[in-house]
Design an enzyme around this catalytic site. Structure first.
Site, PDB file in Angstrom:
ATOM      1  N   HIS A 164      23.409 108.745  25.531  1.00 47.72           N
ATOM      2  CA  HIS A 164      23.104 109.190  23.851  1.00 47.72           C
ATOM      3  C   HIS A 164      23.018 110.710  23.337  1.00 47.72           C
ATOM      4  O   HIS A 164      23.564 111.117  22.904  1.00 47.72           O
ATOM      5  CB  HIS A 164      21.381 109.125  24.286  1.00 47.72           C
ATOM      6  CG  HIS A 164      21.540 107.577  23.897  1.00 47.72           C
ATOM      7  ND1 HIS A 164      19.897 107.168  23.916  1.00 47.72           N
ATOM      8  CD2 HIS A 164      22.312 106.812  23.997  1.00 47.72           C
ATOM      9  CE1 HIS A 164      19.900 105.543  24.177  1.00 47.72           C
ATOM     10  NE2 HIS A 164      21.310 105.831  24.436  1.00 47.72           N
ATOM     11  N   SER A 186      25.829 102.743  21.001  1.00 41.80           N
ATOM     12  CA  SER A 186      24.943 103.606  21.429  1.00 41.80           C
ATOM     13  C   SER A 186      25.104 105.873  21.629  1.00 41.80           C
ATOM     14  O   SER A 186      25.119 106.159  20.358  1.00 41.80           O
ATOM     15  CB  SER A 186      23.587 103.936  22.507  1.00 41.80           C
ATOM     16  OG  SER A 186      23.153 102.586  21.890  1.00 41.80           O
TER      17      SER A 186
END
Length: 488
Positions: free
Chosen positions: A318, A267
């Site tokens: 993220h 991610s």
């Protein structure tokens, strides 16, 4: 230019008063035709305004006609036409007629609020007209090719490599005990702060190819396929490789600095692809918003919002990946173009930020010990029958004074399995000190007390366990059995 070569649309981002100009060759017979065309032009202008992400758009609309409309038309060209539905697109029109060129040219000049000098030939040669058309078409074709070339700087290669790598690692982990097995995740290189602090620096990179469960793998593989392909085509394979690895590293680094959870997944690197596309948007904003910009911003916003609202999502990773992707894209910039000032600034920022974050993470990061990770590892060992291994982990947690209610509960199970019931009772009571509503601890303690004949105290714990989980049949059965024995 339109296919019939009768319309020419021009865009000039440097001219705020006339960013879009339409020139059309059409003989205007009646004002009704002019009115319809102005309205259609406004509708097209509204589409352009949205594509350019402008709050308002003034479109200059110039007609070249052999003659003016035979009925009243002056109001249509003397006043602005504002699209009723949106009120954000304004069309300003003018007509140049063959019989009154010089005077009409002055009216056109007035649309731009500045002086203009026009060279007008009474009878231009056909070759000149043809050459002018060819120049316009050539420029238009060249511009289209230049824009298209921005998306064909490289052929996807490393995107497929990373997809294959994460699929292979997932398969190996599933065969070796499962990708959701805590011990397995740690063994194969997931981000685990205690081991990073002990010197396992490679854990800043290895989590990128490790995924926790099939759904996690599936979502990240699809995201990598689409985003990785786009970034690799725009930046080229070598730049993409640097961006992806750097963003994966910064994502893991941010997770290390700001969270203590065991984590893994691509991610952070995938958000780095988002960051690289945002950087592309700063270099070519009009092309960016015309093609993908709005969708990219919406997807980033949704993902970050979910990360802040749903548990179990490493939003620090993220955001770290997003920043790392933009920063690394600024370092390498785009192919066939150099912006040395920005690139040098990005290099300096990276050299300053990375060591600073590493220092902070090693010296002042989040709580260095998270009992939940050790608890999960001990639970899995108990499930596998490894009592000694579970005991060693839990003793370490308790001795470090980092144990929580679940740690004491699990250690009580170790004691029960070793038939050390008095010590098990002690640790169950300790678990309840940390969490009075720990239903399983109440139940196990009730069972131990029944075995010792202390049914009155056992009855209280069984009742509490049942109150906390009334849908648990075991709790209900023990509670009802002890209640039935209660003296009237």
């Amino acid at each position: 230019m339109s296919q019939d070569q009768q319309q020419l649309w021009l865009e000039n981002s440097s001219h705020k008063q006339a960013p879009v100009i339409r020139v059309v060759r059409d003989d205007l017979d009646w004002s009704s035709k002019l009115k319809r065309d102005v309205h259609l032009t406004a509708l097209n202008g509204e589409k352009i305004r949205r594509a350019l992400k402008k709050s308002k758009l003034i479109l200059k609309n110039i007609y070249i006609s052999a003659y003016p409309p035979v009925d009243d038309y002056e109001e249509l060209v003397s006043s602005d036409y504002i699209l009723p539905q949106a009120a954000k697109t304004t069309v300003q029109s003018a007509i140049i007629t063959i019989d009154n060129v010089k005077e009409d040219i002055n009216k056109v000049t007035g649309l731009f609020n500045e002086e203009a000098h026009w060279e007008i030939k009474e009878e231009p040669e056909e070759m000149e007209v043809h050459a002018l058309k060819e120049n316009v078409l050539s420029f238009d074709t060249k511009k289209a090719k230049e824009e298209k070339s921005l998306f064909t700087m490289g052929k996807p290669f490393f995107t497929y490599v990373f997809i294959a790598l994460q699929l292979a690692v997932f398969f190996i982990m599933e065969m070796a005990g499962g990708s959701q097995n805590t011990e397995n995740l740690i063994r194969y290189g997931a981000k685990y702060n205690p081991l990073i602090l002990e010197g396992e620096w490679w854990r800043f990179f290895t989590p990128v190819v490790i995924h926790i469960g099939f759904l996690h793998l599936l979502m990240n593989t699809f995201a990598l396929y689409f985003l990785g392909m786009a970034v690799e085509r725009i930046f080229g394979s070598a730049r993409f490789l640097f961006i992806y690895i750097f963003a994966g590293f910064t994502g893991t680094l941010a997770s290390f600095v700001f969270t203590n959870s065991l984590s893994a997944g691509a991610s952070g690197a995938i958000f780095g692809c988002f960051g690289a596309l945002l950087y592309f948007g700063t270099a070519y904003p009009r092309i960016f918003f015309r093609t993908m910009g709005t969708n990219i911003l919406v997807v980033i916003g949704i993902n970050l919002a979910l990360g802040f609202t749903l548990p179990g999502i490493d939003n620090a990773g993220h955001i770290g990946g997003l920043a790392g992707g933009a920063l690394s894209a600024a370092v390498v910039h785009l192919p066939r173009a150099k912006r040395w000032g920005i690139q040098l600034g990005a290099v300096i920022l990276a050299i300053a930020a990375i060591p600073a974050l590493l220092w902070y993470g090693y010296q002042h990061g989040p709580i260095l010990f998270d009992p939940s990770i050790s608890n999960a590892e001990a639970q899995e060992m108990l499930n596998d029958g490894d009592i000694e291994g579970a005991s060693a982990i839990l003793v370490d947690v308790i001795e470090k004074r980092e144990a929580d209610a679940h740690s004491y509960f699990l250690y009580s199970i170790v004691k029960i399995k070793n038939e050390q019931y008095n010590e098990a009772e002690t640790y169950l009571n300790e678990a309840l000190v940390h969490d009075r509503d720990f239903s399983e601890a109440h139940y196990n303690l009730a069972v131990l007390l029944v075995e010792r004949g202390e049914e009155e105290e056992a009855r209280d714990h069984a009742k509490r366990a049942y109150q906390l989980q009334k849908d648990n049949n075991q709790f209900k059965e023990l509670h009802e059995r002890l209640q039935s024995k209660e003296s009237p």
